[in-house]
Design a protein around this motif. Structure first.
Motif, PDB file in Angstrom:
ATOM      1  N   PHE A   1       0.862  -1.183   0.000  1.00 55.09           N
ATOM      2  CA  PHE A   1       0.000   0.000   0.000  1.00 55.09           C
ATOM      3  C   PHE A   1       0.900   1.236   0.000  1.00 55.09           C
ATOM      4  O   PHE A   1       1.561   1.541   0.980  1.00 55.09           O
ATOM      5  CB  PHE A   1      -0.939  -0.018   1.216  1.00 55.09           C
ATOM      6  CG  PHE A   1      -1.910   1.132   1.237  1.00 55.09           C
ATOM      7  CD1 PHE A   1      -2.941   1.196   0.313  1.00 55.09           C
ATOM      8  CD2 PHE A   1      -1.785   2.147   2.166  1.00 55.09           C
ATOM      9  CE1 PHE A   1      -3.836   2.246   0.320  1.00 55.09           C
ATOM     10  CE2 PHE A   1      -2.680   3.202   2.189  1.00 55.09           C
ATOM     11  CZ  PHE A   1      -3.705   3.254   1.267  1.00 55.09           C
ATOM     12  N   ARG A   2       0.915   1.935  -1.135  1.00 53.29           N
ATOM     13  CA  ARG A   2       1.888   3.016  -1.363  1.00 53.29           C
ATOM     14  C   ARG A   2       1.517   4.339  -0.718  1.00 53.29           C
ATOM     15  O   ARG A   2       2.331   5.252  -0.685  1.00 53.29           O
ATOM     16  CB  ARG A   2       2.044   3.259  -2.858  1.00 53.29           C
ATOM     17  CG  ARG A   2       2.543   2.057  -3.605  1.00 53.29           C
ATOM     18  CD  ARG A   2       2.524   2.330  -5.073  1.00 53.29           C
ATOM     19  NE  ARG A   2       1.171   2.063  -5.556  1.00 53.29           N
ATOM     20  CZ  ARG A   2       0.747   2.307  -6.771  1.00 53.29           C
ATOM     21  NH1 ARG A   2       1.526   2.859  -7.634  1.00 53.29           N
ATOM     22  NH2 ARG A   2      -0.483   2.005  -7.127  1.00 53.29           N
ATOM     23  N   TYR A   3       0.324   4.479  -0.213  1.00 50.08           N
ATOM     24  CA  TYR A   3      -0.163   5.792   0.199  1.00 50.08           C
ATOM     25  C   TYR A   3      -0.239   5.963   1.713  1.00 50.08           C
ATOM     26  O   TYR A   3      -0.996   6.780   2.209  1.00 50.08           O
ATOM     27  CB  TYR A   3      -1.541   6.032  -0.422  1.00 50.08           C
ATOM     28  CG  TYR A   3      -1.563   5.761  -1.901  1.00 50.08           C
ATOM     29  CD1 TYR A   3      -0.923   6.609  -2.782  1.00 50.08           C
ATOM     30  CD2 TYR A   3      -2.200   4.632  -2.409  1.00 50.08           C
ATOM     31  CE1 TYR A   3      -0.923   6.358  -4.153  1.00 50.08           C
ATOM     32  CE2 TYR A   3      -2.210   4.373  -3.775  1.00 50.08           C
ATOM     33  CZ  TYR A   3      -1.566   5.237  -4.638  1.00 50.08           C
ATOM     34  OH  TYR A   3      -1.569   4.982  -5.984  1.00 50.08           O
ATOM     35  N   LYS A   4       0.529   5.207   2.474  1.00 55.48           N
ATOM     36  CA  LYS A   4       0.439   5.239   3.931  1.00 55.48           C
ATOM     37  C   LYS A   4       1.322   6.354   4.501  1.00 55.48           C
ATOM     38  O   LYS A   4       2.381   6.117   5.076  1.00 55.48           O
ATOM     39  CB  LYS A   4       0.828   3.880   4.507  1.00 55.48           C
ATOM     40  CG  LYS A   4       0.410   3.695   5.944  1.00 55.48           C
ATOM     41  CD  LYS A   4       0.621   2.270   6.378  1.00 55.48           C
ATOM     42  CE  LYS A   4       0.463   2.127   7.860  1.00 55.48           C
ATOM     43  NZ  LYS A   4       0.768   0.781   8.306  1.00 55.48           N
ATOM     44  N   ASP A   5       0.860   7.584   4.294  1.00 53.91           N
ATOM     45  CA  ASP A   5       1.509   8.765   4.852  1.00 53.91           C
ATOM     46  C   ASP A   5       0.419   9.812   5.085  1.00 53.91           C
ATOM     47  O   ASP A   5      -0.754   9.571   4.810  1.00 53.91           O
ATOM     48  CB  ASP A   5       2.624   9.275   3.933  1.00 53.91           C
ATOM     49  CG  ASP A   5       2.166   9.597   2.515  1.00 53.91           C
ATOM     50  OD1 ASP A   5       0.968   9.886   2.303  1.00 53.91           O
ATOM     51  OD2 ASP A   5       3.009   9.557   1.603  1.00 53.91           O
ATOM     52  N   GLU A   6       0.787  10.963   5.613  1.00 55.41           N
ATOM     53  CA  GLU A   6      -0.208  12.009   5.913  1.00 55.41           C
ATOM     54  C   GLU A   6      -0.982  12.431   4.668  1.00 55.41           C
ATOM     55  O   GLU A   6      -2.197  12.632   4.729  1.00 55.41           O
ATOM     56  CB  GLU A   6       0.462  13.232   6.551  1.00 55.41           C
ATOM     57  CG  GLU A   6       0.882  13.024   7.988  1.00 55.41           C
ATOM     58  CD  GLU A   6      -0.285  12.829   8.944  1.00 55.41           C
ATOM     59  OE1 GLU A   6      -1.401  13.341   8.693  1.00 55.41           O
ATOM     60  OE2 GLU A   6      -0.076  12.141   9.965  1.00 55.41           O
ATOM     61  N   ASP A   7      -0.290  12.553   3.536  1.00 58.10           N
ATOM     62  CA  ASP A   7      -0.986  12.914   2.291  1.00 58.10           C
ATOM     63  C   ASP A   7      -1.978  11.830   1.893  1.00 58.10           C
ATOM     64  O   ASP A   7      -3.083  12.124   1.424  1.00 58.10           O
ATOM     65  CB  ASP A   7       0.014  13.146   1.158  1.00 58.10           C
ATOM     66  CG  ASP A   7       0.804  14.433   1.330  1.00 58.10           C
ATOM     67  OD1 ASP A   7       0.351  15.330   2.078  1.00 58.10           O
ATOM     68  OD2 ASP A   7       1.881  14.540   0.708  1.00 58.10           O
ATOM     69  N   GLY A   8      -1.598  10.570   2.071  1.00 54.25           N
ATOM     70  CA  GLY A   8      -2.491   9.458   1.761  1.00 54.25           C
ATOM     71  C   GLY A   8      -3.724   9.464   2.638  1.00 54.25           C
ATOM     72  O   GLY A   8      -4.834   9.201   2.174  1.00 54.25           O
ATOM     73  N   LEU A   9      -3.539   9.776   3.924  1.00 53.22           N
ATOM     74  CA  LEU A   9      -4.678   9.863   4.844  1.00 53.22           C
ATOM     75  C   LEU A   9      -5.623  10.974   4.412  1.00 53.22           C
ATOM     76  O   LEU A   9      -6.838  10.761   4.318  1.00 53.22           O
ATOM     77  CB  LEU A   9      -4.202  10.094   6.279  1.00 53.22           C
ATOM     78  CG  LEU A   9      -5.297  10.364   7.314  1.00 53.22           C
ATOM     79  CD1 LEU A   9      -6.272   9.199   7.412  1.00 53.22           C
ATOM     80  CD2 LEU A   9      -4.676  10.680   8.671  1.00 53.22           C
ATOM     81  N   GLU A  10      -5.088  12.140   4.118  1.00 51.96           N
ATOM     82  CA  GLU A  10      -5.935  13.262   3.696  1.00 51.96           C
ATOM     83  C   GLU A  10      -6.642  12.959   2.381  1.00 51.96           C
ATOM     84  O   GLU A  10      -7.813  13.296   2.207  1.00 51.96           O
ATOM     85  CB  GLU A  10      -5.110  14.549   3.590  1.00 51.96           C
ATOM     86  CG  GLU A  10      -4.660  15.084   4.934  1.00 51.96           C
ATOM     87  CD  GLU A  10      -5.800  15.261   5.927  1.00 51.96           C
ATOM     88  OE1 GLU A  10      -6.860  15.831   5.564  1.00 51.96           O
ATOM     89  OE2 GLU A  10      -5.649  14.818   7.082  1.00 51.96           O
ATOM     90  N   HIS A  11      -5.942  12.316   1.459  1.00 54.73           N
ATOM     91  CA  HIS A  11      -6.532  11.928   0.180  1.00 54.73           C
ATOM     92  C   HIS A  11      -7.693  10.961   0.412  1.00 54.73           C
ATOM     93  O   HIS A  11      -8.783  11.113  -0.170  1.00 54.73           O
ATOM     94  CB  HIS A  11      -5.441  11.286  -0.700  1.00 54.73           C
ATOM     95  CG  HIS A  11      -5.899  10.923  -2.060  1.00 54.73           C
ATOM     96  ND1 HIS A  11      -6.259   9.631  -2.400  1.00 54.73           N
ATOM     97  CD2 HIS A  11      -6.084  11.663  -3.186  1.00 54.73           C
ATOM     98  CE1 HIS A  11      -6.618   9.598  -3.662  1.00 54.73           C
ATOM     99  NE2 HIS A  11      -6.526  10.811  -4.163  1.00 54.73           N
ATOM    100  N   THR A  12      -7.482   9.975   1.257  1.00 48.79           N
ATOM    101  CA  THR A  12      -8.513   8.981   1.555  1.00 48.79           C
ATOM    102  C   THR A  12      -9.723   9.638   2.214  1.00 48.79           C
ATOM    103  O   THR A  12     -10.867   9.370   1.836  1.00 48.79           O
ATOM    104  CB  THR A  12      -7.928   7.864   2.454  1.00 48.79           C
ATOM    105  OG1 THR A  12      -6.792   7.292   1.792  1.00 48.79           O
ATOM    106  CG2 THR A  12      -8.950   6.783   2.734  1.00 48.79           C
TER     107      THR A  12
END
Length: 162
Positions: A124-135
Motif C-alpha cells: 500500500f503506497r499511500y500510507k503517509d499524511e498525504d495518503g490519509l488526507e486523500h482517503t
C-alpha cells in the motif's frame, strides 16, 4: 494502470442488462453504457485511488472482501466481472439499505482516521499524511451517494481497472 474506483447506482433493469452481457465484455459495456450516462450525476460516486485505503480501513487495516457490511461498502459484494485488469462487484438493494444504516451509525471518516495507520500491507503506497488526507477527502460523498441509491431503490456496482 489507473486504479481509479467508482460506484454507480443502477436500477433493476440496468443490472439485468449488465448481467445479460457476457462476463468478459461487462467492463467495456460498463464504460460505454453506464459510465457514459451516469458519471458526474447523483448516481455516481468517484473514489479516485482512495477506494483501496477506504477498503483497508473498513476492515480495521486488513483487506476484507466479504459480502457483508462494512466490507461490501466499497469492494466487496457479488462479483459480476473479474480479470487481471478490472473488476465489477454488486451490492443489491438489501445491501444498500444495510450500508446506509451502518454509515448512519458509524462515521466513515472516523473509521478511516482510526484504522488508516493499521493498514498492514507493505504494497500500500499511500500510507503517509498525504495518503490519509486523500482517503478522507474522497470518502465524503459515499454516504450521500448511498442515501440517494436507497431513495431511488437502486443497486450499486463498484468498478476499478488495475
Amino acid at each position: 494502470m489507473s486504479r481509479l474506483g467508482m460506484l454507480y447506482a443502477l436500477t433493476e433493469a440496468e443490472v439485468f442488462k449488465l448481467r445479460s452481457v457476457p462476463e468478459e465484455e461487462r467492463y467495456d459495456y460498463m464504460l460505454e453504457e453506464i459510465e457514459e450516462r451516469l458519471f458526474g450525476t447523483l448516481r455516481s460516486c468517484e473514489l479516485d485511488k482512495a477506494w483501496e485505503g477506504i477498503q483497508y480501513c473498513l476492515g480495521g487495516g486488513q483487506w476484507n472482501e466479504e459480502k457483508i457490511v462494512p466490507a461490501n461498502i466499497i469492494f466487496g459484494g457479488e462479483v459480476l466481472a473479474e480479470t487481471d485488469d478490472e473488476i465489477i462487484t454488486l451490492k443489491n438493494t438489501n445491501d444498500v439499505k444495510e450500508i446506509v444504516a451502518f454509515l448512519h451509525k458509524n462515521n466513515l471518516q472516523e473509521i478511516i482516521r482510526k484504522n488508516f495507520w493499521n493498514i498492514d500491507n507493505d504494497d500500500f503506497r499511500y500510507k503517509d499524511e498525504d495518503g490519509l488526507e486523500h482517503t478522507l477527502s474522497w470518502s465524503t460523498d459515499i454516504l450521500p451517494f448511498y442515501e440517494n441509491a436507497l431513495k431511488e431503490k437502486c443497486q450499486v456496482i463498484f468498478t476499478v481497472d488495475f
